[in-house]
Design a protein around this motif. Structure first.
Motif: not given
Length: 135
Positions: A31-38, A41
């Motif tokens: 979630v953090r890496d692929q979608w950018g939602a820190q 994630g």
């Protein structure tokens, strides 16, 4: 058919919780890496890891997640297993059967014959010790 386990024992729940901890790490990273939602994630990472850790000490606390996860993934598993079985049957056994039939292989001797009966004679063994050796 496959039954859904609505009342898992503590061993199954602990195993589920052990697997839940690395899953939370992978899910949070994706979630953090692929979608950018820190923030999402880290939140998912923390929630699943917390449920996994608490479930190791109190397995009954993770029962709701185990049953819910099972209910969500059951249709996916059912469909995938049936697709794999159909692919094996229609991709392997069906063509092999056609090839065997094309070349005249008849292991059950189902073709009509010119004899008066379909009875196959049986060879009797005179050695009595053979009856004790099944294979």
């Amino acid at each position: 058919m496959i039954d859904i386990n609505f009342h898992p024992d503590s061993r199954q729940l602990r195993f589920f919780c052990v697997l839940l901890i690395p899953f939370s790490v992978v899910l949070g990273w994706l979630v953090r890496d692929q979608w950018g939602a820190q923030s999402l994630g880290w939140t998912l990472n923390g929630c699943f890891a917390a449920v996994g850790l608490v479930g190791l000490w109190i397995p009954a606390s993770a029962r709701w997640l185990f049953v819910g996860w099972t209910l969500v993934t059951f249709p996916i598993g059912w469909m995938v297993s049936h697709l794999i079985l159909a692919a094996i049957y229609f991709g392997l056994f069906f063509p092999l059967g056609w090839v065997a039939r094309w070349f005249g292989y008849d292991p059950l001797q189902l073709r009509p014959s010119e004899s008066e009966t379909y009875w196959n004679g049986m060879r009797l063994d005179s050695e009595k010790g053979r009856y004790f050796r099944q294979f």
